[in-house]
Design a protein around this motif. Structure first.
Motif, PDB file in Angstrom:
ATOM      1  N   HIS A 202       0.870  -1.255  -0.049  1.00 52.25           N
ATOM      2  CA  HIS A 202       0.084  -0.094   0.141  1.00 52.25           C
ATOM      3  C   HIS A 202       0.906   1.210  -0.041  1.00 52.25           C
ATOM      4  N   LEU A 205       2.528   1.710  -3.363  1.00 53.66           N
ATOM      5  CA  LEU A 205       1.684   2.251  -4.453  1.00 53.66           C
ATOM      6  C   LEU A 205       1.489   3.925  -4.235  1.00 53.66           C
ATOM      7  N   TYR A 223      -6.400   7.690  -8.081  1.00 55.07           N
ATOM      8  CA  TYR A 223      -6.483   7.346  -6.750  1.00 55.07           C
ATOM      9  C   TYR A 223      -7.809   7.317  -6.189  1.00 55.07           C
ATOM     10  N   PRO A 224      -8.313   5.836  -6.198  1.00 52.79           N
ATOM     11  CA  PRO A 224      -7.482   4.481  -6.476  1.00 52.79           C
ATOM     12  C   PRO A 224      -7.215   4.628  -7.909  1.00 52.79           C
ATOM     13  N   PRO A 225      -6.048   3.664  -8.409  1.00 56.15           N
ATOM     14  CA  PRO A 225      -5.969   3.762  -9.705  1.00 56.15           C
ATOM     15  C   PRO A 225      -6.883   2.938 -10.392  1.00 56.15           C
ATOM     16  N   ASN A 226      -7.107   3.193 -11.668  1.00 56.84           N
ATOM     17  CA  ASN A 226      -7.837   2.470 -12.679  1.00 56.84           C
ATOM     18  C   ASN A 226      -7.095   1.537 -13.388  1.00 56.84           C
ATOM     19  N   GLU A 227      -7.767   0.844 -14.423  1.00 56.41           N
ATOM     20  CA  GLU A 227      -6.857  -0.372 -15.119  1.00 56.41           C
ATOM     21  C   GLU A 227      -5.559   0.140 -15.686  1.00 56.41           C
ATOM     22  N   ASN A 229      -3.928   3.097 -15.040  1.00 50.60           N
ATOM     23  CA  ASN A 229      -2.764   3.322 -13.978  1.00 50.60           C
ATOM     24  C   ASN A 229      -2.164   2.410 -13.206  1.00 50.60           C
ATOM     25  N   ARG A 230      -3.173   1.192 -12.926  1.00 50.60           N
ATOM     26  CA  ARG A 230      -2.693   0.118 -12.347  1.00 50.60           C
ATOM     27  C   ARG A 230      -1.425  -0.425 -13.146  1.00 50.60           C
ATOM     28  N   TYR A 233       1.593   1.502 -12.787  1.00 49.47           N
ATOM     29  CA  TYR A 233       2.106   1.365 -11.396  1.00 49.47           C
ATOM     30  C   TYR A 233       3.033   0.092 -11.535  1.00 49.47           C
ATOM     31  N   ASP A 234       2.377  -0.906 -12.024  1.00 49.31           N
ATOM     32  CA  ASP A 234       2.968  -2.533 -12.089  1.00 49.31           C
ATOM     33  C   ASP A 234       4.125  -2.206 -12.630  1.00 49.31           C
ATOM     34  N   ARG A 237       6.785  -0.472 -10.828  1.00 47.82           N
ATOM     35  CA  ARG A 237       7.289  -1.410  -9.563  1.00 47.82           C
ATOM     36  C   ARG A 237       8.136  -2.381 -10.146  1.00 47.82           C
TER      37      ARG A 237
END
Length: 240
Positions: A202, A205, A223-227, A229-230, A233-234, A237
């Protein structure tokens, strides 16, 4: 009644939780269905107190009863003094004081002894007394403030290392407590490992989200991330 023995907490868990905010922990616990984990009234006595982590070592008060709540009770086998001598190094002393704010549960001498024994912090929904002396001990304290009268003016101490209510939260011995400038949060003992894992992710992220915000990104979908932005982020990461 026999007191529950303290289970040592993994030093790696302690060091990890010292980097996790109580705000993050409440969010992670909320996602696991636990809403009532923040102890009301537990404010840092000094604003610069660092985050502390430890197993809960519980102490329980009940309302004062005149034949029991006396200065003589301080020397009894079941007393706050005896409880302090049972505290191992590194615990967080969690004192259920019923929210009473006109009787100080501990003063400078008791806090000095706790500091000497290596107690990580004192957390209570009550108050302390001898403010100047308590601050001088260096013991990190989270409470509702101060009051001059002794504990027996409004409370009777009954036992330690049994379930207590502190700030409206049920605290069991060996639960884990984290305290910082936002107050005190409880992590149930059985959930510590999975909460730590989820909390680390968490915070990672949110670090990425803060980077996006600082670069001017709007919040919807971030915030929260949609698909989309996820996926971004991945990728970040994996490359971090």
């Amino acid at each position: 009644m026999p007191q529950t023995p303290v289970i040592p907490l993994n030093p790696e868990v302690i060091e990890t939780l010292k980097r996790i905010t109580t705000a993050t922990l409440t969010t992670v616990l909320l996602k696991k269905g636990l809403r009532n984990v923040w102890m009301r009234g537990t404010r840092p006595l000094r604003p610069d107190q660092p985050r502390q982590v430890g197993r809960a070592f519980t102490l329980r008060f009940v309302p004062a009863r005149e034949d029991l709540a006396t200065p003589a009770s301080w020397g009894a086998p079941i007393s706050t003094r005896a409880a302090i001598e049972a505290m191992p190094e590194g615990v967080v002393a969690v004192v259920g004081a019923l929210g009473v704010t006109d009787a100080g549960i501990f003063g400078d001498i008791l806090c000095a002894r706790m500091q000497k024994r290596g107690v990580a912090a004192l957390v209570t929904d009550g108050v302390v007394r001898d403010l100047s002396g308590v601050l001088d001990t260096g013991l990190p304290v989270w409470c509702q403030g101060t009051a001059a009268p002794a504990s027996v003016a409004g409370l009777t101490f009954v036992n330690w290392q049994e379930p207590v209510g502190c700030g409206g939260v049920a605290v069991f011995p060996n639960d884990v407590v984290v305290v910082d400038t936002d107050g005190a949060v409880l992590i149930p003992a059985a959930l510590v490992d999975e909460v730590v894992e989820a909390a680390v992710e968490h915070e990672r992220l949110e670090e990425w989200i803060m980077q996006q915000v600082s670069q001017g990104s709007p919040l919807p979908g971030l915030y929260p991330p949609n698909e989309e932005n996820r996926a971004r982020y991945d990728a970040w990461r994996r490359g971090a």
